[in-house]
Design a protein around this motif. Structure first.
Motif, short mmCIF file in Angstrom:
data_model
loop_
_atom_site.label_atom_id
_atom_site.label_comp_id
_atom_site.label_asym_id
_atom_site.label_seq_id
_atom_site.Cartn_x
_atom_site.Cartn_y
_atom_site.Cartn_z
N GLU A 1 -34.19 -8.60 -34.82
CA GLU A 1 -34.96 -8.10 -33.79
C GLU A 1 -35.38 -8.74 -32.89
OE1 GLU A 1 -38.29 -6.07 -36.71
OE2 GLU A 1 -37.28 -4.96 -37.58
N ALA A 2 -35.58 -10.17 -33.11
CA ALA A 2 -36.44 -11.12 -32.16
C ALA A 2 -35.06 -10.74 -30.63
CB ALA A 2 -36.60 -12.12 -32.19
N ASN A 3 -33.96 -11.23 -31.07
CA ASN A 3 -32.76 -11.95 -30.07
C ASN A 3 -32.12 -10.11 -29.81
OD1 ASN A 3 -31.31 -14.53 -30.53
ND2 ASN A 3 -32.31 -14.20 -32.76
N GLU A 4 -32.60 -9.72 -30.11
CA GLU A 4 -31.97 -7.34 -29.19
C GLU A 4 -33.54 -7.80 -28.38
OE1 GLU A 4 -32.03 -3.21 -31.28
OE2 GLU A 4 -31.61 -4.71 -31.90
N SER A 5 -35.00 -7.94 -28.99
CA SER A 5 -35.45 -7.48 -28.46
C SER A 5 -35.31 -8.88 -26.40
CB SER A 5 -36.78 -8.21 -28.57
OG SER A 5 -38.28 -8.24 -27.49
N MET A 6 -35.12 -10.29 -26.73
CA MET A 6 -34.95 -10.57 -25.90
C MET A 6 -33.45 -10.02 -24.82
SD MET A 6 -34.53 -14.69 -27.25
CE MET A 6 -34.73 -15.12 -25.37
N LYS B 1 -42.37 -12.46 -31.03
CA LYS B 1 -42.09 -11.84 -33.35
C LYS B 1 -42.10 -13.25 -33.72
CE LYS B 1 -40.08 -8.85 -30.86
NZ LYS B 1 -39.94 -7.13 -30.60
N THR B 2 -43.01 -13.17 -34.39
CA THR B 2 -42.77 -13.44 -36.01
C THR B 2 -41.54 -13.83 -36.81
OG1 THR B 2 -45.54 -13.45 -36.14
CG2 THR B 2 -44.08 -14.33 -37.95
N ILE B 3 -40.42 -14.38 -36.67
CA ILE B 3 -39.46 -14.58 -38.10
C ILE B 3 -39.24 -14.77 -39.09
CG2 ILE B 3 -37.06 -15.02 -37.70
CD1 ILE B 3 -37.00 -15.18 -34.56
N THR B 4 -39.34 -14.15 -40.28
CA THR B 4 -39.26 -14.17 -41.61
C THR B 4 -38.68 -14.27 -42.09
OG1 THR B 4 -39.77 -11.42 -41.83
CG2 THR B 4 -41.65 -13.87 -41.93
N GLY B 5 -36.70 -13.72 -41.78
CA GLY B 5 -35.97 -13.82 -42.50
C GLY B 5 -34.79 -13.32 -41.25
N ARG B 6 -33.59 -12.87 -41.41
CA ARG B 6 -32.96 -12.07 -41.26
C ARG B 6 -32.41 -10.92 -40.24
NH1 ARG B 6 -28.91 -8.84 -41.13
NH2 ARG B 6 -26.79 -8.69 -40.06
N ARG B 7 -33.42 -9.79 -40.71
CA ARG B 7 -33.58 -8.69 -40.06
C ARG B 7 -35.05 -9.09 -38.63
NH1 ARG B 7 -37.94 -5.07 -39.62
NH2 ARG B 7 -39.07 -6.35 -41.27
#
Length: 335
Positions: free
Chosen positions: A40-45, A30-36
């Motif tokens: 999404e990345a942590n939810e995916s984990m 995942k590419t993290i660019t902000g809160r959203r």
């Protein structure tokens, strides 16, 4: 064989390591660019880890057989070796853990979407999931031990069977080999000092199996422990007759009176049709015995074919009587 399909059951540590490694890979993609995107990345984990664990736990439960559908022979042996009720309890705990992990993951998806910082929420979720896995660690270990023991059972088919009994060195293994026409399969057996000899032969389209069980049926009942006696009980569930071989020459090292005593014990313990055959009739030491049904010689083949035909008749008769009893019981229940 029924229990061969059960894979190695992993420990809780192994399951968690697998789940969290896969979760980390999901995060790294995942590419993290902000809160959203962080949410999404942590939810995916969380969902990846939870799905890995629930799927693995469900697969463990699925690969164990449904015990109610096991042939009575294997049910009895499984109960003797590891305890069917204990396995059911452990498998139900795995089912519970799978459902609980799924429930927690869904709960924390809602929490993480409302959070300002997803990291502590995800860590809390992983902590609860880990606690659930550790709570069933003993069950995972027990099920793996059960799996290892059950896989050692011989492949015994639910088909007409001749169980060979008698003291050592009287020609039991030779009978199995001679009747089946080939070197029989030697299968490990948890209750015996040696492997069980299992051979097969056909009469038309009907297949028969012949079993010699050294360590179970070659010594007096009084010398057997409780587990061995239960294993003998399991053998009763086969459509079987017992061939009890007597060494009428006593060259096996056991006196006829001792062999007769064990014959009486086998008759009493099994409750199955028994054919008593005296072997080594070609030797000068051979004695005629009034409690013997037939005689034969493994060395010269005398009487072997006749004994086999008699055993086939006895098996067929036993099966017919069993089927008649079952029909009468069914009719009685319907009335």
């Amino acid at each position: 064989m029924i229990f061969e399909k059960i894979n190695t059951v992993p420990t809780s540590e192994e399951l968690l390591d697998k789940a969290f490694r896969r979760a980390s890979r999901a995060m790294s993609g995942k590419t993290i660019t902000g809160r959203r995107t962080a949410l999404e990345a942590n939810e995916s984990m969380m969902l990846t880890a939870a799905n890995i664990l629930t799927d693995n736990l469900k697969n463990i439960v699925r690969r164990f057989p449904t015990f109610e559908n096991l042939p009575p022979f294997y049910y009895e042996l499984a109960d003797v070796m590891v305890g069917v009720d204990d396995m059911r309890k452990s498998l139900s705990k795995l089912d519970w853990a799978s459902a609980k992990i799924h429930e927690i993951a869904r709960e924390y998806v809602g929490k993480i979407r409302k959070s300002k910082d997803p990291l502590p929420v995800r860590k809390q979720c992983f902590g609860r999931i880990s606690s659930i896995l550790y709570s069933i660690d003993k069950d995972l270990l027990f099920l793996n031990e059960a799996r290892n023991k059950l896989r050692k059972l011989p492949s015994v088919n639910d088909e007409p069977t001749i169980v060979v009994a008698g003291y050592p060195n009287i020609g039991k293994s030779s009978f199995v080999t001679k009747v089946t026409g080939a070197t029989p399969e030697i299968a490990p057996y948890p209750f015996t000092t040696k492997g069980v000899s299992i051979g097969h032969f056909f009469v038309g389209s009907d297949r028969y199996q012949v079993m010699d069980t050294p360590g179970l049926l070659d010594r007096p009942m009084s010398q057997r422990n409780e587990i061995e006696l239960q294993a003998i009980t399991a053998l009763k569930n086969l459509d079987a007759v017992v061939l009890f071989i007597i060494d009428a020459t006593e060259t096996c090292g056991y006196e006829i009176k001792d062999q007769k005593r064990m014959l009486d014990e086998v008759r009493s313990e099994f409750g199955l049709p028994v054919l008593v055959v005296a072997n080594k009739c070609d030797l000068p030491q051979y004695r005629e015995l009034d409690f013997v049904d037939m005689r034969m010689s493994m060395a010269t083949d005398e009487g072997v074919n006749e004994v086999t035909l008699r055993l086939i008749e006895m098996v067929r008769k036993a099966i017919e009587e069993k089927q008649t009893d079952e029909k009468e019981e069914t009719i009685g229940n319907e009335l």
